[in-house]
Design a protein around this motif. Structure first.
Motif, PDB file in Angstrom:
ATOM      1  N   MET A   1       0.831  -1.196   0.000  1.00  0.00           N
ATOM      2  CA  MET A   1       0.000   0.000   0.000  1.00  0.00           C
ATOM      3  C   MET A   1       0.868   1.249   0.000  1.00  0.00           C
ATOM      4  SD  MET A   1      -3.134  -0.999   2.561  1.00  0.00           S
ATOM      5  CE  MET A   1      -4.020   0.499   2.189  1.00  0.00           C
ATOM      6  N   CYS A   2       1.931   1.223   0.845  1.00  0.00           N
ATOM      7  CA  CYS A   2       2.848   2.359   0.834  1.00  0.00           C
ATOM      8  C   CYS A   2       4.161   1.953   1.490  1.00  0.00           C
ATOM      9  CB  CYS A   2       2.246   3.578   1.538  1.00  0.00           C
ATOM     10  SG  CYS A   2       1.996   3.380   3.287  1.00  0.00           S
ATOM     11  N   GLY A   3       5.194   2.758   1.254  1.00  0.00           N
ATOM     12  CA  GLY A   3       6.512   2.467   1.796  1.00  0.00           C
ATOM     13  C   GLY A   3       7.199   1.406   0.960  1.00  0.00           C
ATOM     14  N   GLY A   4       8.137   0.709   1.585  1.00  0.00           N
ATOM     15  CA  GLY A   4       8.824  -0.385   0.917  1.00  0.00           C
ATOM     16  C   GLY A   4       9.971   0.025   0.021  1.00  0.00           C
ATOM     17  N   LYS A   5      10.245   1.326  -0.040  1.00  0.00           N
ATOM     18  CA  LYS A   5      11.363   1.775  -0.877  1.00  0.00           C
ATOM     19  C   LYS A   5      12.667   1.636  -0.092  1.00  0.00           C
ATOM     20  CE  LYS A   5       8.625   5.035  -3.551  1.00  0.00           C
ATOM     21  NZ  LYS A   5       7.376   5.151  -2.799  1.00  0.00           N
ATOM     22  N   ARG A   6      13.704   1.188  -0.761  1.00  0.00           N
ATOM     23  CA  ARG A   6      15.025   1.043  -0.137  1.00  0.00           C
ATOM     24  C   ARG A   6      15.577   2.435   0.173  1.00  0.00           C
ATOM     25  NH1 ARG A   6      18.753  -3.030   0.199  1.00  0.00           N
ATOM     26  NH2 ARG A   6      17.548  -4.384  -1.183  1.00  0.00           N
ATOM     27  N   ILE A   7      16.014   2.630   1.429  1.00  0.00           N
ATOM     28  CA  ILE A   7      16.595   3.915   1.816  1.00  0.00           C
ATOM     29  C   ILE A   7      18.093   3.784   2.125  1.00  0.00           C
ATOM     30  CG2 ILE A   7      14.443   4.972   2.560  1.00  0.00           C
ATOM     31  CD1 ILE A   7      15.144   4.254   5.437  1.00  0.00           C
ATOM     32  N   SER A   8      18.590   2.553   2.167  1.00  0.00           N
ATOM     33  CA  SER A   8      20.034   2.301   2.294  1.00  0.00           C
ATOM     34  C   SER A   8      20.267   0.853   1.883  1.00  0.00           C
ATOM     35  CB  SER A   8      20.520   2.552   3.724  1.00  0.00           C
ATOM     36  OG  SER A   8      20.124   1.503   4.577  1.00  0.00           O
ATOM     37  N   ASP A   9      21.490   0.386   2.021  1.00  0.00           N
ATOM     38  CA  ASP A   9      21.791  -0.997   1.648  1.00  0.00           C
ATOM     39  C   ASP A   9      21.044  -2.008   2.512  1.00  0.00           C
ATOM     40  OD1 ASP A   9      23.455  -0.208  -0.373  1.00  0.00           O
ATOM     41  OD2 ASP A   9      25.304  -0.453   0.803  1.00  0.00           O
ATOM     42  N   THR A  10      20.720  -1.616   3.750  1.00  0.00           N
ATOM     43  CA  THR A  10      20.115  -2.573   4.686  1.00  0.00           C
ATOM     44  C   THR A  10      18.740  -2.147   5.203  1.00  0.00           C
ATOM     45  OG1 THR A  10      21.267  -1.517   6.530  1.00  0.00           O
ATOM     46  CG2 THR A  10      22.351  -3.416   5.492  1.00  0.00           C
ATOM     47  N   CYS A  11      18.231  -1.000   4.763  1.00  0.00           N
ATOM     48  CA  CYS A  11      16.965  -0.495   5.322  1.00  0.00           C
ATOM     49  C   CYS A  11      15.951  -0.154   4.242  1.00  0.00           C
ATOM     50  CB  CYS A  11      17.221   0.755   6.164  1.00  0.00           C
ATOM     51  SG  CYS A  11      18.176   0.444   7.645  1.00  0.00           S
ATOM     52  N   PHE A  12      14.696  -0.344   4.621  1.00  0.00           N
ATOM     53  CA  PHE A  12      13.575   0.046   3.793  1.00  0.00           C
ATOM     54  C   PHE A  12      12.710   1.028   4.577  1.00  0.00           C
ATOM     55  CE2 PHE A  12      14.923  -3.884   1.951  1.00  0.00           C
ATOM     56  CZ  PHE A  12      14.653  -3.760   0.597  1.00  0.00           C
ATOM     57  N   GLU A  13      11.908   1.802   3.870  1.00  0.00           N
ATOM     58  CA  GLU A  13      10.947   2.688   4.526  1.00  0.00           C
ATOM     59  C   GLU A  13       9.940   1.854   5.316  1.00  0.00           C
ATOM     60  OE1 GLU A  13      10.298   6.311   1.358  1.00  0.00           O
ATOM     61  OE2 GLU A  13       9.055   4.543   1.176  1.00  0.00           O
ATOM     62  N   PRO A  14       9.332   2.457   6.360  1.00  0.00           N
ATOM     63  CA  PRO A  14       8.205   1.780   6.998  1.00  0.00           C
ATOM     64  C   PRO A  14       7.184   1.414   5.917  1.00  0.00           C
ATOM     65  CG  PRO A  14       8.837   3.683   8.275  1.00  0.00           C
ATOM     66  CD  PRO A  14       9.637   3.739   6.991  1.00  0.00           C
ATOM     67  N   THR A  15       6.632   0.217   6.019  1.00  0.00           N
ATOM     68  CA  THR A  15       5.849  -0.344   4.923  1.00  0.00           C
ATOM     69  C   THR A  15       4.519  -0.900   5.412  1.00  0.00           C
ATOM     70  OG1 THR A  15       7.919  -0.935   3.827  1.00  0.00           O
ATOM     71  CG2 THR A  15       5.937  -2.050   3.046  1.00  0.00           C
ATOM     72  N   ILE A  16       3.479  -0.647   4.630  1.00  0.00           N
ATOM     73  CA  ILE A  16       2.160  -1.242   4.876  1.00  0.00           C
ATOM     74  C   ILE A  16       1.845  -2.148   3.692  1.00  0.00           C
ATOM     75  CG2 ILE A  16      -0.299  -0.821   5.191  1.00  0.00           C
ATOM     76  CD1 ILE A  16       0.460   1.952   6.314  1.00  0.00           C
ATOM     77  N   LEU A  17       1.594  -3.423   3.998  1.00  0.00           N
ATOM     78  CA  LEU A  17       1.278  -4.411   2.963  1.00  0.00           C
ATOM     79  C   LEU A  17      -0.176  -4.852   3.128  1.00  0.00           C
ATOM     80  CD1 LEU A  17       4.500  -6.580   3.303  1.00  0.00           C
ATOM     81  CD2 LEU A  17       4.046  -4.809   1.597  1.00  0.00           C
ATOM     82  N   LEU A  18      -0.859  -5.044   2.025  1.00  0.00           N
ATOM     83  CA  LEU A  18      -2.259  -5.468   2.046  1.00  0.00           C
ATOM     84  C   LEU A  18      -2.371  -6.846   1.401  1.00  0.00           C
ATOM     85  CD1 LEU A  18      -5.264  -4.715   2.573  1.00  0.00           C
ATOM     86  CD2 LEU A  18      -5.303  -3.767   0.256  1.00  0.00           C
ATOM     87  N   ASN A  19      -2.999  -7.789   2.124  1.00  0.00           N
ATOM     88  CA  ASN A  19      -3.268  -9.135   1.614  1.00  0.00           C
ATOM     89  C   ASN A  19      -2.029  -9.805   1.023  1.00  0.00           C
ATOM     90  OD1 ASN A  19      -6.004  -9.317   2.287  1.00  0.00           O
ATOM     91  ND2 ASN A  19      -6.568  -8.120   0.488  1.00  0.00           N
ATOM     92  N   THR A  20      -1.008  -9.938   1.813  1.00  0.00           N
ATOM     93  CA  THR A  20       0.229 -10.554   1.350  1.00  0.00           C
ATOM     94  C   THR A  20       0.522 -11.816   2.161  1.00  0.00           C
ATOM     95  OG1 THR A  20       2.581 -10.199   0.966  1.00  0.00           O
ATOM     96  CG2 THR A  20       1.633  -9.153   2.887  1.00  0.00           C
ATOM     97  N   LYS A  21       1.350 -12.666   1.645  1.00  0.00           N
ATOM     98  CA  LYS A  21       1.726 -13.882   2.371  1.00  0.00           C
ATOM     99  C   LYS A  21       3.024 -13.700   3.142  1.00  0.00           C
ATOM    100  CE  LYS A  21      -0.714 -17.093  -0.550  1.00  0.00           C
ATOM    101  NZ  LYS A  21      -0.739 -18.403  -1.099  1.00  0.00           N
ATOM    102  N   VAL A  22       3.618 -12.524   3.085  1.00  0.00           N
ATOM    103  CA  VAL A  22       4.901 -12.299   3.738  1.00  0.00           C
ATOM    104  C   VAL A  22       4.803 -12.447   5.248  1.00  0.00           C
ATOM    105  CG1 VAL A  22       4.737  -9.792   3.988  1.00  0.00           C
ATOM    106  CG2 VAL A  22       6.963 -10.860   3.692  1.00  0.00           C
ATOM    107  N   SER A  23       3.635 -12.266   5.840  1.00  0.00           N
ATOM    108  CA  SER A  23       3.520 -12.366   7.296  1.00  0.00           C
ATOM    109  C   SER A  23       3.600 -13.808   7.789  1.00  0.00           C
ATOM    110  CB  SER A  23       2.224 -11.718   7.785  1.00  0.00           C
ATOM    111  OG  SER A  23       1.113 -12.409   7.284  1.00  0.00           O
ATOM    112  N   THR A  24       3.694 -14.765   6.882  1.00  0.00           N
ATOM    113  CA  THR A  24       3.923 -16.140   7.313  1.00  0.00           C
ATOM    114  C   THR A  24       5.386 -16.349   7.694  1.00  0.00           C
ATOM    115  OG1 THR A  24       4.276 -16.901   5.039  1.00  0.00           O
ATOM    116  CG2 THR A  24       2.030 -17.068   5.926  1.00  0.00           C
ATOM    117  N   ASN A  25       6.223 -15.331   7.459  1.00  0.00           N
ATOM    118  CA  ASN A  25       7.623 -15.327   7.883  1.00  0.00           C
ATOM    119  C   ASN A  25       7.797 -14.230   8.926  1.00  0.00           C
ATOM    120  OD1 ASN A  25       8.448 -17.264   5.909  1.00  0.00           O
ATOM    121  ND2 ASN A  25       8.245 -15.642   4.391  1.00  0.00           N
ATOM    122  N   GLU A  26       8.825 -14.368   9.763  1.00  0.00           N
ATOM    123  CA  GLU A  26       9.105 -13.310  10.723  1.00  0.00           C
ATOM    124  C   GLU A  26       9.725 -12.135   9.978  1.00  0.00           C
ATOM    125  OE1 GLU A  26      10.424 -14.587  14.841  1.00  0.00           O
ATOM    126  OE2 GLU A  26      11.029 -16.312  13.614  1.00  0.00           O
TER     127      GLU A  26
END
Length: 126
Positions: free
Chosen positions: A1-26
């Protein structure tokens, strides 16, 4: 939904995901996954189906719904009308099931650092 852009080699912006399967992982980062539901029991069942269980959040004005959801969710802590970033020093933390090696916090740390010893004392003076 928003965020998810890389801001450094190891960091991403705060991110909101809608209806994704990524939450099945830590996910270790500022990420929230949103799943809309019309049936609360279905949402609780889906949350409890994960292998990892840390904190959960319930947003409602109805105290009965808050208590029911808290009782049924397989989380180590349930925040009502607040996000899961809430933390105080004395609060337990950790995961259940495949999430972690157990609970942590002041009580558990003191236990881990304590070596119990038994002394048996026999004295005519006592």
């Amino acid at each position: 939904m928003c965020g998810g852009k890389r801001i450094s080699d190891t960091c991403f912006e705060p991110t909101i995901l809608l209806n994704t399967k990524v939450s099945t992982n830590e996910i270790f980062g500022p990420v929230v996954c949103i799943y809309p539901f019309t049936d609360r029991q279905e949402a609780i069942k889906k949350a409890n189906a994960l292998d990892v269980h840390f904190q959960a959040a319930v947003f409602t004005k109805n105290v009965d719904i808050a208590l029911d959801a808290t009782k049924k969710l397989n989380a180590t802590a349930v925040m009502v009308n607040d996000n899961t970033a809430f933390r105080v020093d004395w609060m337990l933390f950790g995961g259940r099931d495949a999430s972690d090696l157990g609970m942590a916090g002041i009580y558990y740390t003191i236990n881990d650092m304590t070596r119990e010893k038994l002394m048996v004392l026999k004295s005519k003076s006592l």
